[in-house]
Design a protein around this motif. Structure first.
Motif, PDB file in Angstrom:
ATOM      1  N   MET A 196      42.320  37.259  45.554  1.00 43.61           N
ATOM      2  CA  MET A 196      43.427  38.148  45.206  1.00 43.61           C
ATOM      3  C   MET A 196      43.411  38.454  43.713  1.00 43.61           C
ATOM      4  O   MET A 196      43.611  39.610  43.297  1.00 43.61           O
ATOM      5  N   ILE A 197      43.158  37.448  42.901  1.00 39.02           N
ATOM      6  CA  ILE A 197      43.125  37.655  41.452  1.00 39.02           C
ATOM      7  C   ILE A 197      41.968  38.571  41.069  1.00 39.02           C
ATOM      8  O   ILE A 197      42.107  39.425  40.185  1.00 39.02           O
ATOM      9  N   SER A 198      40.842  38.437  41.750  1.00 44.88           N
ATOM     10  CA  SER A 198      39.724  39.350  41.484  1.00 44.88           C
ATOM     11  C   SER A 198      40.124  40.787  41.778  1.00 44.88           C
ATOM     12  O   SER A 198      39.767  41.713  41.046  1.00 44.88           O
ATOM     13  N   PHE A 199      40.880  40.984  42.856  1.00 48.18           N
ATOM     14  CA  PHE A 199      41.372  42.331  43.186  1.00 48.18           C
ATOM     15  C   PHE A 199      42.332  42.837  42.112  1.00 48.18           C
ATOM     16  O   PHE A 199      42.241  43.983  41.668  1.00 48.18           O
ATOM     17  N   LEU A 200      43.252  41.962  41.678  1.00 48.39           N
ATOM     18  CA  LEU A 200      44.247  42.378  40.691  1.00 48.39           C
ATOM     19  C   LEU A 200      43.598  42.731  39.358  1.00 48.39           C
ATOM     20  O   LEU A 200      44.027  43.672  38.681  1.00 48.39           O
ATOM     21  N   CYS A 201      42.564  41.987  38.980  1.00 48.02           N
ATOM     22  CA  CYS A 201      41.946  42.178  37.679  1.00 48.02           C
ATOM     23  C   CYS A 201      40.852  43.238  37.676  1.00 48.02           C
ATOM     24  O   CYS A 201      40.285  43.526  36.624  1.00 48.02           O
ATOM     25  N   HIS A 202      40.553  43.785  38.840  1.00 45.48           N
ATOM     26  CA  HIS A 202      39.525  44.819  38.875  1.00 45.48           C
ATOM     27  C   HIS A 202      40.028  46.054  38.129  1.00 45.48           C
ATOM     28  O   HIS A 202      41.169  46.469  38.318  1.00 45.48           O
ATOM     29  N   PRO A 203      39.207  46.633  37.259  1.00 42.63           N
ATOM     30  CA  PRO A 203      39.673  47.797  36.471  1.00 42.63           C
ATOM     31  C   PRO A 203      40.177  48.946  37.322  1.00 42.63           C
ATOM     32  O   PRO A 203      40.996  49.736  36.871  1.00 42.63           O
ATOM     33  N   ASP A 204      39.694  49.051  38.571  1.00 44.68           N
ATOM     34  CA  ASP A 204      40.169  50.124  39.435  1.00 44.68           C
ATOM     35  C   ASP A 204      41.564  49.851  39.974  1.00 44.68           C
ATOM     36  O   ASP A 204      42.235  50.757  40.460  1.00 44.68           O
ATOM     37  N   THR A 205      41.994  48.593  39.941  1.00 44.70           N
ATOM     38  CA  THR A 205      43.354  48.269  40.373  1.00 44.70           C
ATOM     39  C   THR A 205      44.319  48.382  39.202  1.00 44.70           C
ATOM     40  O   THR A 205      45.316  49.104  39.266  1.00 44.70           O
ATOM     41  N   LEU A 206      44.039  47.660  38.142  1.00 41.77           N
ATOM     42  CA  LEU A 206      44.862  47.719  36.933  1.00 41.77           C
ATOM     43  C   LEU A 206      43.921  47.813  35.740  1.00 41.77           C
ATOM     44  O   LEU A 206      43.166  46.870  35.474  1.00 41.77           O
ATOM     45  N   PRO A 207      43.938  48.918  35.025  1.00 42.54           N
ATOM     46  CA  PRO A 207      43.018  49.077  33.883  1.00 42.54           C
ATOM     47  C   PRO A 207      43.238  47.990  32.842  1.00 42.54           C
ATOM     48  O   PRO A 207      44.362  47.588  32.554  1.00 42.54           O
ATOM     49  N   ARG A 208      42.152  47.511  32.279  1.00 46.63           N
ATOM     50  CA  ARG A 208      42.210  46.459  31.265  1.00 46.63           C
ATOM     51  C   ARG A 208      43.033  46.931  30.070  1.00 46.63           C
ATOM     52  O   ARG A 208      42.925  48.068  29.625  1.00 46.63           O
ATOM     53  N   GLY A 209      43.837  46.025  29.568  1.00 45.50           N
ATOM     54  CA  GLY A 209      44.656  46.339  28.411  1.00 45.50           C
ATOM     55  C   GLY A 209      45.961  47.027  28.751  1.00 45.50           C
ATOM     56  O   GLY A 209      46.824  47.189  27.884  1.00 45.50           O
ATOM     57  N   ARG A 210      46.140  47.426  30.029  1.00 44.36           N
ATOM     58  CA  ARG A 210      47.362  48.121  30.408  1.00 44.36           C
ATOM     59  C   ARG A 210      48.276  47.226  31.231  1.00 44.36           C
ATOM     60  O   ARG A 210      49.285  47.680  31.756  1.00 44.36           O
TER      61      ARG A 210
END
Length: 1665
Positions: free
Chosen positions: A621-635
């Motif tokens: 689940m965390i891998s999904f949440l941290c994927h840039p396509d789910t939530l862009p890094r830094g945002r």
């Protein structure tokens, strides 16, 4: 090894310990040694019972598996004897090799009460080694069979004196090392030493005065043992851990022990709890007088409250006096194992069950006076009140136990110069005062009574020493209290603001927050309001009680949160986002189960089991949440909110931190918030050990939770309420929870954009300039654009000429409305400002209407209607006047879906005093023509400006020039200003693309975007995909932007935010006209034709890989390739292909290019069937090339066999048949014609029958496919086309010249032939050469021809089911419905003219009288429409007077027919159930037992795989749980009725709702069934009755509530269940929208109705509401 003799006298060798047996050895032991029944041994083998599981079994466990009680007891007794014999045979020592083992055992060590000298360590180890060697020589060498992962608890076999002597030689350092070794499992020695070093260093650094440092667990000293001494330590631990008799509970042996920190001394730390079986540091003696000493009392044997309270008082005041006399702070703990109890480790947290806290506290307060007498006042000031610290189980749930603690604070100002004697009570059955007083002092880790010294001289010496030490201790105490408290080193409030805003002033820097939190305390909940202020993407909650009484429960009082489990985040990202309502509503994820759900999968787990069973899915689940396509890094920001202390690195929340750390590549986007400094120090140390990073800069730990709450709320400024208009120009507050409840709607408030910024600030000025520039460049208009114009009246927003017309049209709808929901259409050319005009009107009406914009047209219309209804009711009572709602449906390309929404709104609103106007903004190529033909009120706007509008654009350009640099580059604005001048557009495209390098990646991306935007309005590509295509590299500190990389073409593009299927940035052209002109320029001037561009796109793998935004891109691609133009949808003309394909076709070598493109598209979009299907349609309709049409139709079927592709195959044959028949209209059919016709008919019939089967599964298309399908009625073409072909074949055969013209029996012969009663060889056909050839062909197809009548019968039966089992739902196309009914009526009329003639059949043999009577009964039932299950159900409503004779006929058939079918039996039972309900006193009526017996007979024959749902429907009626014990099979019958109904009736249920003819009432037995007719009888007004049925409000009527029973249930994964104890029965909501979106798990209640597809739930009420 154990050796058993088998039946064949063969010896079996088994491991000595039963726990080491495999499941095969357990099976062999049971079957061959114990000789139990083979089936029972097999049962245990199937359950995978190995030795480790077998030793845990009890007789009742075996009985639950079906093993009889006697054998079960024998198995367990034999097993216990075997285990005991193993224990007796086993040695009592551990071999020397154990000293080198990987994980030493945890020993229960009685800790010293005095400080021995350092030299005693070697002596103690040496003695133990000698004893071990001595025992080893006497006994048998034993192998260590224990699990190296567990801590084995043991007691000393030596005498009490030996144990006491040995304990006096153990020094503090050894104790700490041994304590640590108890908690380290499978850890390398070097890792252990590293950990001890870091912890020891920490101990050295931490030294506080008044803040007691001993609250942190005792750690290992900085200097750790050498390799040699480590072996000594291991030997010592193992030898100190032996338990006499080895009778310890195995569960205790198997648990690792982890250190736990003390409750903060003399503080009220509500977040602190203890964890069961964790270990507190050893009891300690006085140190610096401020750090508290600790003493433990088990108290586990004192169950009686009277004994307990006296025991507590005696020990507390004994301990307190010792602390007062030694001037040291101290805490005594009850419920913690001390050395006296050998079942637990020393310091192990056990807890005490206390139900009457007040009794203990009252007795405590009364006891102070009795114990301290004249110094009671001092004692009251120094001894704190008992506190009850909750003890959690290892799985974070409550254990219902407490550790009772009392703090002692001997302040200098109170105790200096005083000695405290106490009166003690003797514990000798009677509690009475002792003869003498006691003088207690703390001596090391013990409390000693000086007065107990028997020798008078020694007593005097001790008393003198106490008096001498008193002055010294007073001085030391005074100095210790003078030491200043440590001050905060930084302003953590400011630091918190900076961390949350990244140094900005508002909370909008981060788009979303992810919260990870552990267990909260009830007193903390009031300070968690700040959670409601954040835009939470999800909360990862490790508190299993959270939904009942924790932070989740508190949050959901103000906000909506969907309750999820980590496993729900597995799957396709696009479908997850839509299914879980991500980005729209907060997802509350329970990472360690839930106590409110009684399911094994939701059971909370201790850390060791969590790591095995849950850690994986949490990491996924965390891998999904941290994927840039789910939530862009830094945002987004991850916040670890630690509401309770994390006691060990085995805590699941620490594992979660490490998962985020790995996925995010560090801690730059992670912050930690701890509620105390001590909790933070532990958390920081754990992270530092694993990552070597100091998280101080990313952490908040010196603020109280209330301070954190206030700081965040102040930053969020929650006082700025959003307002909705109400009656008489009043307003109501739109709360955040109300807004969360309407995720499908974007609410426009009357004070939208107000009080958001400091409008005098530079930030606001910059924001305004940026927002205006984006809009005029081509971005979609925002509410801010209207707000800015309102703030500057001298620079108004451009008002289009149609603005006033649309505004007045909407206002006029409210004057004497004739319907609760009306629709106003605004037709517009793409890119001409239609949506902007609609939003402008809505902005200016926001104080008159409650305004909302529909976010996504694909959302269920019923769900949207439910949310609009919610908007109507916000801030209103049921009887108050309602404010009208204005709903904008923007950029739709059709009116069908909006009409369906209008129907749903009318149905849901009903007769409520409410009104909704739908402003339907429809994109059209011919808006003026659409306006003329519209049957509803409408307006249109075209790509042409009036003179006034052109002047307004000229003025606006001058205004823009004052503020913006080069507004001439705002091409979207300039196109409109030029009045959509094509020459201007052409010049822009030509000039910018003059020097384009078509081979560059930038030019390729530009050409793809241009092609997409030309043919599909508002299509785009996600910014992340563009970055990857251009090869842009991302680093944590620097990133190149797409718009910069695309220079000099970026002026043609715009970056904007997409909120469909996730929130992400995307790139598109600023205007569709510029995109179209760029495509033209690239093709004509740069040799880059459309075909090459689309092929380049199809050949780029990147566009088809996983990524957010991919769904929208693929949808645009498919639309570009296959979406045809239709005049009915506002297009200029009807086309057979998409505009792109039509354009390519008109060019050079067009047909070849089209085939190449569609072939490549089929390869790339290998799951899509519509591309070859479109070609097949083209060939058979326009080209009449049926061979190529069949080829492409079969290709489509190969790609995806569904009812549509198979129907296309059938339609090719059907059209070919009709085409060939038309060419033979005036001619007689030859044998060749007949063969060709029948072959085509047979192929068509085969395809249509296959289409009927596949139509049942069309609803199961995957989510991605459904997104691209338009809302259509069910594909009933297979049934209707089959009837049409069959009737055509009947006509073909009847036209054959087989009989003389005057033969009166020719039609009868044809009838008998098709009924299969007269073979072709028996028919007297005229003997001619032509007829012989025709007959030869007919014989070849005889079986096919004979099957046609039964096929037609089934098709007509389908229609009978259609009207009985189901009702209409959604928008009804009456014209289409009437057309279909007329078509069916005409065909049925022709059918009956052929097969229902009055001629009597004389070919059958004479029947016996009984058979004739049975046949007469069947004819009676057929004539009275009572021979078919659906028709019998209608007797509940019509022809009730016929029920008794009908029941008699069914009974006669049941009793006398020897070959009665299951259908006969089902019809018989249903008839008698209805008779019992309508005429319960009828002489023909059967008892409930007779009915139940009939049901058992039916179910016995039907089994669990019957293809029809009727038997299971009867089971629901008679077996649904009532007052008697429920039948556990009922859930199975529900599953079977659903399966059977889906197989048989899905063609109907697809677009129609099933009817519940019977409902569950409050009576018992059969009387609890309440018919729909009875409910209808509660209403005299038929129109009102129909309205409340459609909306579902009928179940809110008092008369209905009195008749029906409300059932409790639960929603899990959007599935609804009725609950009867632990029995869960699946139930389906009767109305769409009855279950909230987001897959939340909720407790509910509802009414139950029984339909042919299973039980239905009505009026679903959520427990939280």
């Amino acid at each position: 090894m154990l050796i058993f003799e088998t039946r064949m006298t063969q010896k079996m060798e088994f491991p000595r310990r039963v726990e080491e047996w495999t499941k095969e050895q357990v099976h062999q032991w049971l079957s061959e040694e114990l000789k139990v029944d083979q089936t029972w041994a097999d049962k245990l083998y199937e359950e995978e019972v190995s030795g480790k599981e077998l030793v845990c079994y009890k007789p009742r466990d075996l009985c639950e598996l079906g093993i009889k009680h006697g054998p079960a007891v024998r198995i367990i007794n034999t097993l216990e004897d075997l285990v005991k014999s193993q224990e007796n045979k086993s040695g009592t020592d551990i071999s020397q090799t154990q000293s080198h083992s990987e994980s030493p055992r945890c020993s229960r060590i009685k800790h010293t009460e005095t400080k021995p000298d350092t030299s005693s360590m070697k002596t103690a180890v040496s003695k133990n080694q000698k004893k071990s060697q001595k025992k080893k020589n006497k006994g048998t060498m034993q192998k260590d069979l224990s699990n190296p992962d567990t801590c084995t608890t043991s007691a000393h076999r030596s005498s009490a004196n030996e144990a006491s002597s040995r304990n006096t030689t153990i020094q503090t350092r050894e104790l700490q090392v041994e304590e640590t070794l108890c908690n380290i499992t499978k850890t390398q020695t070097t890792e252990m030493c590293t950990t001890m070093t870091s912890q020891g260093a920490k101990n050295k650094e931490e030294s506080k005065a008044n803040v007691p440092s001993s609250n942190v667990p005792a750690q290992v000293p900085e200097t750790y043992p050498t390799a040699e001494s480590r072996d000594d330590f291991k030997i010592k631990v193992s030898n100190a851990g032996k338990v006499s008799g080895m009778k310890m509970d195995e569960k205790k042996q198997g648990k690792s022990k982890h250190l736990c920190s003390f409750y903060p001394f003399d503080q009220q730390s509500v977040s602190h709890r203890y964890i069961e079986n964790y270990i507190l540091p050893p009891e300690s003696g006085p140190s610096n007088l401020v750090d508290p000493v600790h003493e433990y009392k088990f108290l586990g044997r004192a169950e009686d409250i009277d004994i307990m309270k006296k025991k507590i008082n005696k020990e507390v005041f004994r301990f307190a006096a010792g602390c007062l006399n030694r001037r040291t702070n101290g805490t005594i703990h009850f419920g913690v194992a001390d050395s006296k109890d050998s079942t637990y480790c020393h310091g192990e947290i056990v807890g005490v069950s206390v139900n009457e806290n007040d009794v203990i506290i009252d007795h405590f307060n009364q006891g102070i006076n009795r114990y301290f007498e004249d110094k009671a006042d001092d004692a009251k000031r120094c001894i704190r009140q008992p506190r009850f610290v909750e003890v959690l189980s290892s799985d974070s749930t409550s254990s219902s136990k407490y550790v009772i603690e009392v703090d002692v604070v001997p302040s200098y100002s109170i105790v200096h110069g005083k000695i405290y004697y106490t009166q003690t009570l003797d514990e000798d059955n009677e509690w009475r005062k002792s003869k003498g007083k006691s003088l207690f002092i703390r001596d090391g880790a013990a409390t000693r009574d000086i007065c107990k010294i028997g020798n008078p001289r020694d007593l005097q010496v001790e008393l003198a020493k106490v008096n001498t030490d008193l002055n010294v201790l007073d001085t030391l105490r005074k100095e210790a209290e003078k030491k200043p408290e440590s001050k905060r080193k930084l302003n953590q409030g400011e630091k918190l603001k900076n961390l949350l805003t990244c140094g900005g002033g508002t909370l909008d820097h981060y788009d979303y927050y992810i919260i990870v939190m552990n267990k909260s305390h009830s007193d903390q909940l009031q300070n968690l309001k700040f959670l409601t202020a954040w835009k939470l993407f999800c909360v990862l909650d490790f508190d299993p009680d959270s939904v009942k009484n924790g932070s989740c429960h508190s949050y959901r009082k103000n906000r909506i949160a969907n309750l999820h489990s980590p496993g729900q985040f597995h799957g396709d990202p696009g479908s997850l986002i839509q299914k879980l309502n991500l980005y729209q509503q907060t997802s509350w994820v329970f990472c360690n189960g839930r106590v409110d759900i009684d399911k094994e999968s939701d059971k909370p787990l201790p850390p060791s089991e969590w790591l095995i069973h849950r850690a994986g899915e949490v990491q996924d689940m965390i891998s999904f949440l941290c994927h840039p396509d789910t939530l862009p890094r830094g945002r987004f920001l991850v916040i670890f909110l630690l509401l309770s202390v994390v006691e060990g690195m085995n805590d699941p929340i620490f594992d979660t931190f490490m998962s985020f750390y790995k996925n995010l590549g560090g801690t730059q986007n992670i912050i930690s918030i701890c509620t105390s400094d001590s909790a933070f120090q532990k958390w920081k140390d754990f992270i530092q050990i694993r990552t070597e990073l100091d998280i101080n800069g990313q952490s908040i730990y010196e603020l109280e939770l209330s301070e954190i709450n206030g700081t965040i709320l102040e930053q969020h400024n929650q006082t700025k309420d959003r307002l909705l208009p109400s009656v008489d120009r009043s307003s109501v507050v739109l709360t955040q929870i109300d807004e969360d409840s309407m995720p499908a709607l974007e609410i426009l408030c009357q004070n939208q954009c107000e009080n958001v910024y400091d409008e005098e600030s530079e930030e606001f000025v910059n924001f305004r300039i940026k927002t205006e520039a984006e809009f005029y460049r081509g971005d979609k208009v925002k509410w801010w654009n209207f707000y800015f114009s309102d703030k500057t009246p001298t620079k108004p927003f451009i008002q289009r000429d149609k603005y006033t017309h649309v505004k007045n049209m909407i206002r006029s709808q409210t004057n004497e409305p004739t319907s609760t929901c009306v629709m106003v259409n605004l037709f517009h050319h793409p890119g001409c400002g239609g949506t902007t005009l609609a939003m402008h009107v809505m902005w200016d009406l926001r104080k008159e209407f409650r305004c909302a914009v529909l976010r996504d047209n694909t959302i269920s219309k019923t769900e949207v209607a439910q949310q609009v209804n919610y908007l109507i009711k916000c801030g209103k009572t049921e009887r108050s006047r309602k404010t009208p709602v204005l709903l904008l449906v923007e950029d739709s390309e059709e009116t069908e879906n909006t009409q369906e929404l209008q129907h749903c709104l009318r149905k849901i609103i009903g007769e409520m005093d409410a009104f909704v106007v739908i402003l339907n903004c429809v994109r059209s190529k011919s808006p003026k023509e659409k306006h003329k033909t519209s049957v509803t009120d409408s307006q249109y706007i075209t790509a042409a400006l009036s003179k006034d509008e052109q002047n307004a654009f000229e003025v606006k350009l001058k205004e823009l020039q004052e503020i913006h640099d080069k507004p001439e580059n705002f091409y979207s604005f300039m196109i409109m200003k030029s009045n959509f001048n094509q020459e201007y557009v052409a010049n822009v495209a030509y000039n910018i693309l003059r020097d384009v390098d078509v081979g560059s990646r930038e030019a390729q991306l530009l050409s793809i975007l241009a092609l997409l935007n030309t043919y599909v309005a508002d299509s785009s590509i996600s910014a992340s995909l563009c970055e990857d295509f251009l090869g842009i590299k991302r680093t944590p500190h620097w990133k190149e932007f797409v718009m910069n990389k695309m220079e000099p073409y970026s002026c043609l593009l715009i970056e904007f935010q997409v909120e469909e299927y996730g929130v992400y940035k995307a790139i598109r052209f600023v205007h569709q006209r510029i995109a179209a002109e760029c495509v033209k320029v690239l093709e004509e001037r740069h040799n880059s034709p459309r075909a090459d561009i689309i092929l380049n796109m199809l050949h780029t793998d990147l566009f088809f890989e996983r990524g957010i935004g991919k769904d929208n891109l693929l949808q645009s691609l498919k639309s570009m390739l296959i979406t045809r133009q239709r005049k009915t949808e506002g297009d200029e003309k009807d086309t057979l292909f998409s505009p792109l394909i039509e354009d390519i076709k008109s060019g050079n070598d067009g047909p070849r290019k089209i085939q190449h493109i569609l072939t490549e598209a089929s390869k790339r979009l290998y799951k899509d069937f519509t591309i070859p299907q479109a070609l097949a349609r083209h060939y058979y309709l326009n080209e009449r090339n049926f061979d190529l049409a069949k080829e492409w139709a079969n290709n489509a079927k190969t790609i995806k066999e569904n009812s549509y592709t198979v129907d296309t195959v059938g339609q090719v044959s059907r059209n070919e048949l009709k085409h060939k028949m038309d060419s033979k209209k005036q001619k007689l059919y030859t044998s060749d014609d007949l063969q060709e016709f029948l072959e085509l008919a047979k192929a068509a019939i085969k395809a249509f029958q296959r289409a009927q089967i596949l139509a049942k599964t069309d609803d199961n298309a995957d989510i991605e496919e459904r997104r691209h399908w338009k809302q259509n009625t069910y594909n009933i073409s297979g049934y209707m086309s089959e009837i049409d072909i069959a009737m055509t074949v009947f006509d073909i055969v009847r036209r054959l010249p087989l009989f003389p013209e005057k033969d009166a029996m020719k039609n009868e012969y044809i009838k008998q032939f098709f009924e299969g009663k007269m073979p072709l060889s028996s028919i007297p056909i005229a003997q001619t050469d032509a007829n012989q050839k025709l007959v030869a062909i007919l014989k070849d197809y005889e079986q096919f021809l004979i099957s046609l009548k039964s096929c037609v019968d089934k098709a007509f039966e389908f229609l009978e089911v259609f009207f009985t089992y189901t009702r209409e739902k959604g928008v009804v196309d009456k014209e289409r419905q009437n057309k279909n009914r007329n078509w069916i009526f005409d065909h049925y009329k022709n059918y009956t003219s052929l097969f229902c003639s009055s001629s009597e059949e004389k070919l059958s043999k004479p029947k016996l009288s009984l058979n004739m009577e049975i046949e007469e009964c069947r004819m009676f039932l057929k004539e009275n429409r009572a021979n078919y299950f659906p028709r019998i159900l209608q007797l509940l409503e019509v022809r009730k007077e016929m029920i008794e004779p009908i029941a008699e006929k069914h009974s006669f058939i049941y009793q006398n027919c020897n070959d009665k079918s299951l259908q006969d039996k089902a019809n018989h039972l249903l008839t008698h159930i209805i008779l019992k309900l309508i005429q319960p006193k009828s002489k023909v009526a059967k008892s409930e037992k007779e009915l139940t017996d009939l049901l058992k007979e039916i179910l016995q024959e039907a089994g669990l795989s019957h293809q029809y749902p009727e038997p299971y429907y009867l089971a629901l009626l008679l077996l649904w749980p009532g007052k008697k014990q429920p039948d556990k099979q009922i859930a199975t019958y529900v599953e079977k009725i659903r399966n059977a109904s889906q197989k048989q009736h899905s063609p109907i249920l697809r677009n129609r709702a099933s009817i519940a003819h019977l409902y569950l009432g409050k009576s018992d037995g059969l009387d609890r069934l309440v018919s729909k007719t009875v409910l209808d009888g509660c209403f005299s007004d038929i129109s009102r009755r129909n309205i409340v049925w459609q909306s579902g409000d009928i179940f809110k009527e008092k008369a209905i509530k009195e008749k029906l029973l409300r059932v409790n249930g639960i929603i899990e994964q959007r599935h609804l269940y009725a609950e009867y104890g632990k029995l869960q029965i699946p139930v389906r909501p009767a109305y769409l929208g009855g279950i909230r979106s987001g897959h939340s798990t909720e407790k509910v209640s509802f009414y139950v109705g029984f339909a042919i597809d299973g039980p239905l739930a009505y009026d679903i009420q959520y427990e939280d509401s």
